[in-house]
Design a protein around this motif. Sequence first.
Motif, PDB file in Angstrom:
ATOM      1  N   LEU A 149       0.842  -1.195   0.000  1.00 47.21           N
ATOM      2  CA  LEU A 149       0.000   0.000   0.000  1.00 47.21           C
ATOM      3  C   LEU A 149       0.878   1.246   0.000  1.00 47.21           C
ATOM      4  CD1 LEU A 149      -2.796   1.352   0.227  1.00 47.21           C
ATOM      5  CD2 LEU A 149      -2.593   1.145   2.704  1.00 47.21           C
ATOM      6  N   VAL A 150       0.662   2.093  -0.982  1.00 46.64           N
ATOM      7  CA  VAL A 150       1.389   3.354  -1.108  1.00 46.64           C
ATOM      8  C   VAL A 150       0.371   4.480  -1.018  1.00 46.64           C
ATOM      9  CG1 VAL A 150       2.802   4.790  -2.631  1.00 46.64           C
ATOM     10  CG2 VAL A 150       3.162   2.326  -2.560  1.00 46.64           C
ATOM     11  N   LEU A 151       0.669   5.453  -0.184  1.00 44.66           N
ATOM     12  CA  LEU A 151      -0.202   6.598   0.015  1.00 44.66           C
ATOM     13  C   LEU A 151       0.559   7.838  -0.440  1.00 44.66           C
ATOM     14  CD1 LEU A 151      -2.617   7.290   2.708  1.00 44.66           C
ATOM     15  CD2 LEU A 151      -0.698   8.857   2.687  1.00 44.66           C
ATOM     16  N   ASP A 152      -0.002   8.559  -1.388  1.00 44.98           N
ATOM     17  CA  ASP A 152       0.633   9.762  -1.923  1.00 44.98           C
ATOM     18  C   ASP A 152      -0.293  10.944  -1.653  1.00 44.98           C
ATOM     19  OD1 ASP A 152       2.238  11.553  -3.302  1.00 44.98           O
ATOM     20  OD2 ASP A 152       1.520  10.919  -5.279  1.00 44.98           O
ATOM     21  N   VAL A 153       0.122  11.821  -0.734  1.00 50.55           N
ATOM     22  CA  VAL A 153      -0.666  13.014  -0.424  1.00 50.55           C
ATOM     23  C   VAL A 153      -0.255  14.102  -1.397  1.00 50.55           C
ATOM     24  CG1 VAL A 153      -1.274  14.715   1.322  1.00 50.55           C
ATOM     25  CG2 VAL A 153      -0.804  12.353   1.999  1.00 50.55           C
ATOM     26  N   GLN A 154      -1.207  14.503  -2.225  1.00 45.55           N
ATOM     27  CA  GLN A 154      -0.960  15.560  -3.195  1.00 45.55           C
ATOM     28  C   GLN A 154      -1.632  16.833  -2.695  1.00 45.55           C
ATOM     29  OE1 GLN A 154      -2.335  13.806  -6.853  1.00 45.55           O
ATOM     30  NE2 GLN A 154      -0.657  12.330  -6.894  1.00 45.55           N
ATOM     31  N   PHE A 155      -1.680  17.863  -3.510  1.00 49.19           N
ATOM     32  CA  PHE A 155      -2.178  19.174  -3.079  1.00 49.19           C
ATOM     33  C   PHE A 155      -3.542  19.093  -2.411  1.00 49.19           C
ATOM     34  CE2 PHE A 155      -4.631  23.020  -4.107  1.00 49.19           C
ATOM     35  CZ  PHE A 155      -3.962  23.908  -3.282  1.00 49.19           C
ATOM     36  N   ASN A 156      -4.517  18.496  -3.049  1.00 48.42           N
ATOM     37  CA  ASN A 156      -5.874  18.467  -2.500  1.00 48.42           C
ATOM     38  C   ASN A 156      -6.483  17.069  -2.470  1.00 48.42           C
ATOM     39  OD1 ASN A 156      -6.198  18.090  -5.207  1.00 48.42           O
ATOM     40  ND2 ASN A 156      -7.733  19.676  -5.488  1.00 48.42           N
ATOM     41  N   GLN A 157      -5.632  16.042  -2.555  1.00 51.33           N
ATOM     42  CA  GLN A 157      -6.147  14.682  -2.573  1.00 51.33           C
ATOM     43  C   GLN A 157      -5.110  13.684  -2.071  1.00 51.33           C
ATOM     44  OE1 GLN A 157      -7.103  14.174  -6.687  1.00 51.33           O
ATOM     45  NE2 GLN A 157      -4.991  13.845  -7.314  1.00 51.33           N
ATOM     46  N   VAL A 158      -5.599  12.497  -1.728  1.00 51.60           N
ATOM     47  CA  VAL A 158      -4.746  11.378  -1.348  1.00 51.60           C
ATOM     48  C   VAL A 158      -4.959  10.294  -2.387  1.00 51.60           C
ATOM     49  CG1 VAL A 158      -4.312   9.612   0.385  1.00 51.60           C
ATOM     50  CG2 VAL A 158      -4.906  11.919   1.106  1.00 51.60           C
ATOM     51  N   VAL A 159      -3.884   9.786  -2.943  1.00 48.24           N
ATOM     52  CA  VAL A 159      -3.961   8.695  -3.917  1.00 48.24           C
ATOM     53  C   VAL A 159      -3.404   7.446  -3.243  1.00 48.24           C
ATOM     54  CG1 VAL A 159      -3.275   7.860  -6.182  1.00 48.24           C
ATOM     55  CG2 VAL A 159      -3.722  10.298  -5.846  1.00 48.24           C
ATOM     56  N   ARG A 209     -12.025  -3.658   0.141  1.00 43.87           N
ATOM     57  CA  ARG A 209     -12.675  -2.740   1.073  1.00 43.87           C
ATOM     58  C   ARG A 209     -11.611  -1.765   1.560  1.00 43.87           C
ATOM     59  NH1 ARG A 209     -15.038  -7.680   3.066  1.00 43.87           N
ATOM     60  NH2 ARG A 209     -17.225  -7.728   2.506  1.00 43.87           N
ATOM     61  N   VAL A 210     -11.929  -0.492   1.524  1.00 39.98           N
ATOM     62  CA  VAL A 210     -10.995   0.542   1.982  1.00 39.98           C
ATOM     63  C   VAL A 210     -11.597   1.191   3.219  1.00 39.98           C
ATOM     64  CG1 VAL A 210      -9.760   2.657   1.381  1.00 39.98           C
ATOM     65  CG2 VAL A 210     -10.216   0.929  -0.389  1.00 39.98           C
ATOM     66  N   TYR A 211     -10.840   1.147   4.299  1.00 44.05           N
ATOM     67  CA  TYR A 211     -11.257   1.715   5.573  1.00 44.05           C
ATOM     68  C   TYR A 211     -10.445   2.971   5.856  1.00 44.05           C
ATOM     69  CZ  TYR A 211     -13.388  -2.850   6.412  1.00 44.05           C
ATOM     70  OH  TYR A 211     -14.147  -3.984   6.315  1.00 44.05           O
ATOM     71  N   LEU A 212     -11.059   3.925   6.550  1.00 43.70           N
ATOM     72  CA  LEU A 212     -10.413   5.182   6.921  1.00 43.70           C
ATOM     73  C   LEU A 212     -10.765   5.501   8.367  1.00 43.70           C
ATOM     74  CD1 LEU A 212      -9.020   7.953   6.373  1.00 43.70           C
ATOM     75  CD2 LEU A 212     -11.236   8.739   5.528  1.00 43.70           C
ATOM     76  N   SER A 213      -9.758   5.842   9.156  1.00 44.08           N
ATOM     77  CA  SER A 213      -9.989   6.161  10.562  1.00 44.08           C
ATOM     78  C   SER A 213      -9.020   7.247  11.021  1.00 44.08           C
ATOM     79  CB  SER A 213      -9.797   4.914  11.429  1.00 44.08           C
ATOM     80  OG  SER A 213      -9.933   5.221  12.798  1.00 44.08           O
ATOM     81  N   GLY A 214      -9.385   7.921  12.079  1.00 41.24           N
ATOM     82  CA  GLY A 214      -8.495   8.875  12.721  1.00 41.24           C
ATOM     83  C   GLY A 214      -7.725   8.251  13.872  1.00 41.24           C
ATOM     84  N   GLU A 215      -8.010   6.967  14.158  1.00 45.79           N
ATOM     85  CA  GLU A 215      -7.331   6.235  15.223  1.00 45.79           C
ATOM     86  C   GLU A 215      -6.552   5.074  14.629  1.00 45.79           C
ATOM     87  OE1 GLU A 215      -9.588   5.216  18.791  1.00 45.79           O
ATOM     88  OE2 GLU A 215     -11.258   6.279  17.851  1.00 45.79           O
ATOM     89  N   ARG A 216      -5.275   4.989  14.922  1.00 48.83           N
ATOM     90  CA  ARG A 216      -4.421   3.964  14.347  1.00 48.83           C
ATOM     91  C   ARG A 216      -4.867   2.541  14.710  1.00 48.83           C
ATOM     92  NH1 ARG A 216       1.784   4.106  15.781  1.00 48.83           N
ATOM     93  NH2 ARG A 216       1.390   2.424  17.224  1.00 48.83           N
ATOM     94  N   GLY A 217      -5.251   2.297  15.927  1.00 51.20           N
ATOM     95  CA  GLY A 217      -5.579   0.945  16.360  1.00 51.20           C
ATOM     96  C   GLY A 217      -6.988   0.488  16.050  1.00 51.20           C
ATOM     97  N   LEU A 234      -7.126   4.228  -5.670  1.00 50.50           N
ATOM     98  CA  LEU A 234      -8.252   5.022  -5.199  1.00 50.50           C
ATOM     99  C   LEU A 234      -7.763   6.434  -4.916  1.00 50.50           C
ATOM    100  CD1 LEU A 234     -11.229   5.215  -4.150  1.00 50.50           C
ATOM    101  CD2 LEU A 234     -10.295   4.638  -1.897  1.00 50.50           C
ATOM    102  N   THR A 235      -8.516   7.428  -5.372  1.00 50.77           N
ATOM    103  CA  THR A 235      -8.223   8.826  -5.093  1.00 50.77           C
ATOM    104  C   THR A 235      -9.296   9.364  -4.156  1.00 50.77           C
ATOM    105  OG1 THR A 235      -7.190   9.106  -7.260  1.00 50.77           O
ATOM    106  CG2 THR A 235      -7.884  11.109  -6.124  1.00 50.77           C
ATOM    107  N   VAL A 236      -8.853   9.948  -3.051  1.00 46.66           N
ATOM    108  CA  VAL A 236      -9.769  10.484  -2.043  1.00 46.66           C
ATOM    109  C   VAL A 236      -9.468  11.975  -1.872  1.00 46.66           C
ATOM    110  CG1 VAL A 236     -10.561  10.313   0.339  1.00 46.66           C
ATOM    111  CG2 VAL A 236      -9.728   8.263  -0.833  1.00 46.66           C
TER     112      VAL A 236
END
Length: 109
Positions: free
Chosen positions: A41-51, A64-72, A89-91
């Motif tokens: 998994l590679v996460l690339d934070v660009q100007f206004n999006q995350v790829v 399935r893609v999950y997103l959380s503000g808590e690591r655990g 996926l672009t978010v």
Amino acid sequence: SDRMMLQFIAEDYGPGSLVEAAVDDIRITGAPSAPEPPRGLVLDVQFNQVVLHWRSSEDASGYRVYLSGERGNVIRPENLLTVVSDTTLTVPLSDIPYEQFYFQVTAIK
């Protein structure tokens, strides 16, 4: 796998007491036909999006893609962001309500 570890903690918060614990009859089961988890998994934070991009899993029909503000606590039903069939996926950053955020991708058979 040989990389799995289980941890049990027995503790008592009161002073001067004896702490005892026992674990017996542990069974870990899984679906033998489950697809391998996505890797790389590679996460690339660009100007206004995350790829997000990851390597495909053999026998996976989607992810399935999950997103959380808590690591655990990423993989929880309420943290499911989306289900995709592609490995990219672009978010938009405006869709991420956290200052720090964590993604997890799981394969679907």
